[in-house]
Design an enzyme around this catalytic site. Structure first.
Site, mmCIF file in Angstrom:
data_model
loop_
_atom_site.group_PDB
_atom_site.id
_atom_site.type_symbol
_atom_site.label_atom_id
_atom_site.label_comp_id
_atom_site.label_asym_id
_atom_site.label_seq_id
_atom_site.Cartn_x
_atom_site.Cartn_y
_atom_site.Cartn_z
ATOM 1 N N ASN A 10 -35.435 14.455 -66.685
ATOM 2 C CA ASN A 10 -36.038 13.334 -67.417
ATOM 3 C C ASN A 10 -36.892 13.908 -68.538
ATOM 4 O O ASN A 10 -37.983 14.418 -68.304
ATOM 5 C CB ASN A 10 -36.888 12.516 -66.425
ATOM 6 C CG ASN A 10 -37.672 11.411 -67.103
ATOM 7 O OD1 ASN A 10 -37.452 11.116 -68.279
ATOM 8 N ND2 ASN A 10 -38.604 10.816 -66.363
ATOM 9 N N LYS A 12 -38.377 12.410 -70.885
ATOM 10 C CA LYS A 12 -39.464 11.506 -71.310
ATOM 11 C C LYS A 12 -39.509 11.428 -72.845
ATOM 12 O O LYS A 12 -38.477 11.478 -73.480
ATOM 13 C CB LYS A 12 -40.787 11.957 -70.693
ATOM 14 C CG LYS A 12 -40.678 12.084 -69.168
ATOM 15 C CD LYS A 12 -41.993 12.235 -68.472
ATOM 16 C CE LYS A 12 -41.757 12.366 -66.968
ATOM 17 N NZ LYS A 12 -42.981 12.472 -66.197
ATOM 18 N N HIS A 96 -39.390 3.765 -63.420
ATOM 19 C CA HIS A 96 -40.216 4.974 -63.355
ATOM 20 C C HIS A 96 -41.689 4.568 -63.256
ATOM 21 O O HIS A 96 -42.104 3.566 -63.856
ATOM 22 C CB HIS A 96 -39.977 5.830 -64.600
ATOM 23 C CG HIS A 96 -40.591 7.186 -64.479
ATOM 24 N ND1 HIS A 96 -41.928 7.405 -64.716
ATOM 25 C CD2 HIS A 96 -40.071 8.380 -64.107
ATOM 26 C CE1 HIS A 96 -42.197 8.700 -64.507
ATOM 27 N NE2 HIS A 96 -41.092 9.304 -64.145
ATOM 28 N N GLU A 98 -44.242 5.609 -64.664
ATOM 29 C CA GLU A 98 -44.919 5.478 -65.958
ATOM 30 C C GLU A 98 -44.659 4.099 -66.554
ATOM 31 O O GLU A 98 -45.519 3.522 -67.225
ATOM 32 C CB GLU A 98 -44.469 6.605 -66.907
ATOM 33 C CG GLU A 98 -45.125 7.924 -66.528
ATOM 34 C CD GLU A 98 -44.319 9.166 -66.855
ATOM 35 O OE1 GLU A 98 -43.387 9.101 -67.673
ATOM 36 O OE2 GLU A 98 -44.628 10.219 -66.262
ATOM 37 N N GLU A 168 -40.791 9.488 -56.015
ATOM 38 C CA GLU A 168 -41.708 10.254 -56.848
ATOM 39 C C GLU A 168 -43.143 9.825 -56.574
ATOM 40 O O GLU A 168 -43.615 8.828 -57.148
ATOM 41 C CB GLU A 168 -41.402 10.011 -58.330
ATOM 42 C CG GLU A 168 -39.989 10.381 -58.741
ATOM 43 C CD GLU A 168 -39.899 10.620 -60.235
ATOM 44 O OE1 GLU A 168 -39.652 11.759 -60.623
ATOM 45 O OE2 GLU A 168 -40.120 9.680 -61.010
ATOM 46 N N GLY A 174 -46.246 15.323 -63.008
ATOM 47 C CA GLY A 174 -46.909 15.976 -64.133
ATOM 48 C C GLY A 174 -48.240 16.617 -63.781
ATOM 49 O O GLY A 174 -49.001 17.007 -64.668
ATOM 50 N N SER A 214 -43.373 17.263 -60.139
ATOM 51 C CA SER A 214 -43.663 18.695 -60.268
ATOM 52 C C SER A 214 -42.643 19.588 -59.563
ATOM 53 O O SER A 214 -43.006 20.599 -58.966
ATOM 54 C CB SER A 214 -45.091 19.001 -59.785
ATOM 55 O OG SER A 214 -46.038 18.287 -60.571
HETATM 56 P P1 PGA Z 1 -42.634 16.074 -63.533
HETATM 57 O O1 PGA Z 1 -42.064 14.595 -63.790
HETATM 58 O O2 PGA Z 1 -41.483 16.901 -62.990
HETATM 59 O O3 PGA Z 1 -43.094 16.560 -64.878
HETATM 60 O O4 PGA Z 1 -43.733 15.961 -62.526
HETATM 61 C C1 PGA Z 1 -41.154 13.994 -62.904
HETATM 62 C C2 PGA Z 1 -40.824 12.590 -63.360
HETATM 63 O O5 PGA Z 1 -41.718 11.885 -63.833
HETATM 64 O O6 PGA Z 1 -39.666 12.158 -63.243
#
Ligand code: PGA
Length: 253
Positions: A10, A12, A96, A98, A168, A174, A214
């Protein structure tokens, strides 16, 4: 039942046009010899067509990061699943955290999107996960179950096996804080049990549940060794071909 691992990167709101195409090419080139893993990358919308073209003929697929549920109409700034299909996507990430946290997406809206993705003949990656506050209050499984039920509401049973769930934990995205393999497996197992009650044994056995939050080259193998962890949704570590390829290789075993 053995499930084919599925790793999705992803990206982003990262990468420029040239960088996106180069990254996609590098990923595809580095995975030439890897079999038995499904792999996708999810670039920002403006680069979808070019990335799809760069990956044509290979095994790496393209995912969108979001969509709208309506087919067309006065929805300024939105993108339909039919458009994403025409752009070359095979998957769409839906719900997601976010988007849930920053753009107010609720389970009803997420469920509509999942149905729209399926109606377009694409495969949704339905994201679920608890916040730190919810985990500390002992509500992890409740929250995740509510999100899975909402996301899969009114989904045609025969289409369930094409849906991927991405667990997640919000506190792991992140942050560099990964769930332990045991923490991930515990929630994945609860999701698997719920999928069984929603779709029966065969669907639950076929559906992939990715872990996200992560995931890095050095922790992927441990997470993926868990029986109900069928892949990963990778953010930061998918922006460098080398680390993303290493994660895919960890999934190949
Ligand atoms: P990250 O993000 O691996 O940077 O923690 C995962 C995601 O949001 O899909």
């Amino acid at each position: 039942m053995s499930r084919r691992p599925f790793i999705c990167g992803n990206w982003k709101m990262h990468t420029g046009r040239r960088e996106a195409v180069e990254l996609a090419r590098e990923v595809a080139g580095g995975l030439d010899s890897v079999r038995d893993v499904d792999v996708a990358v999810a670039p920002p919308h403006p680069w979808l067509v070019e990335v799809a073209r760069a990956l044509e003929g290979g095994s790496v697929r393209v995912s969108a990061q979001n969509c709208h549920n309506e087919e067309k109409g006065a929805f300024t700034g939105e993108v339909s699943t039919a458009m994403l299909k025409e752009a070359g996507c095979s998957y769409v990430i839906v719900g997601h955290s976010e988007r849930r946290a920053q753009f107010g997406e609720d389970d009803i809206f997420v469920g509509r999107k999942v149905r729209s993705v399926l109606a377009a003949g694409l495969s949704p990656i339905l994201c679920v996960g608890e916040t730190l506050e919810e985990r500390e209050a002992g509500r992890t499984v409740d929250v995740v179950e509510r999100q899975v039920k909402g996301g899969l509401a009114d989904v045609d049973q025969v289409k369930l096996p094409t849906v991927t769930i991405a667990y997640e934990p919000v506190w792991a995205i992140g942050t560099g804080k990964t769930a332990t393999p045991g923490q991930a497996q515990e929630v994945h197992l609860a999701i698997r049990d719920l999928l069984r009650s929603i779709g029966g044994n065969d669907a639950a056995g076929a559906m992939r549940i990715q872990y996200g939050g992560s995931v890095k080259a050095d922790n992927a193998a441990n997470l993926l060794s868990q029986p109900d962890v069928d892949g990963a949704l990778v953010g930061g570590a998918s922006l460098a071909a080398e680390s993303f390829i290493a994660i895919v290789r960890a999934a190949a075993g």
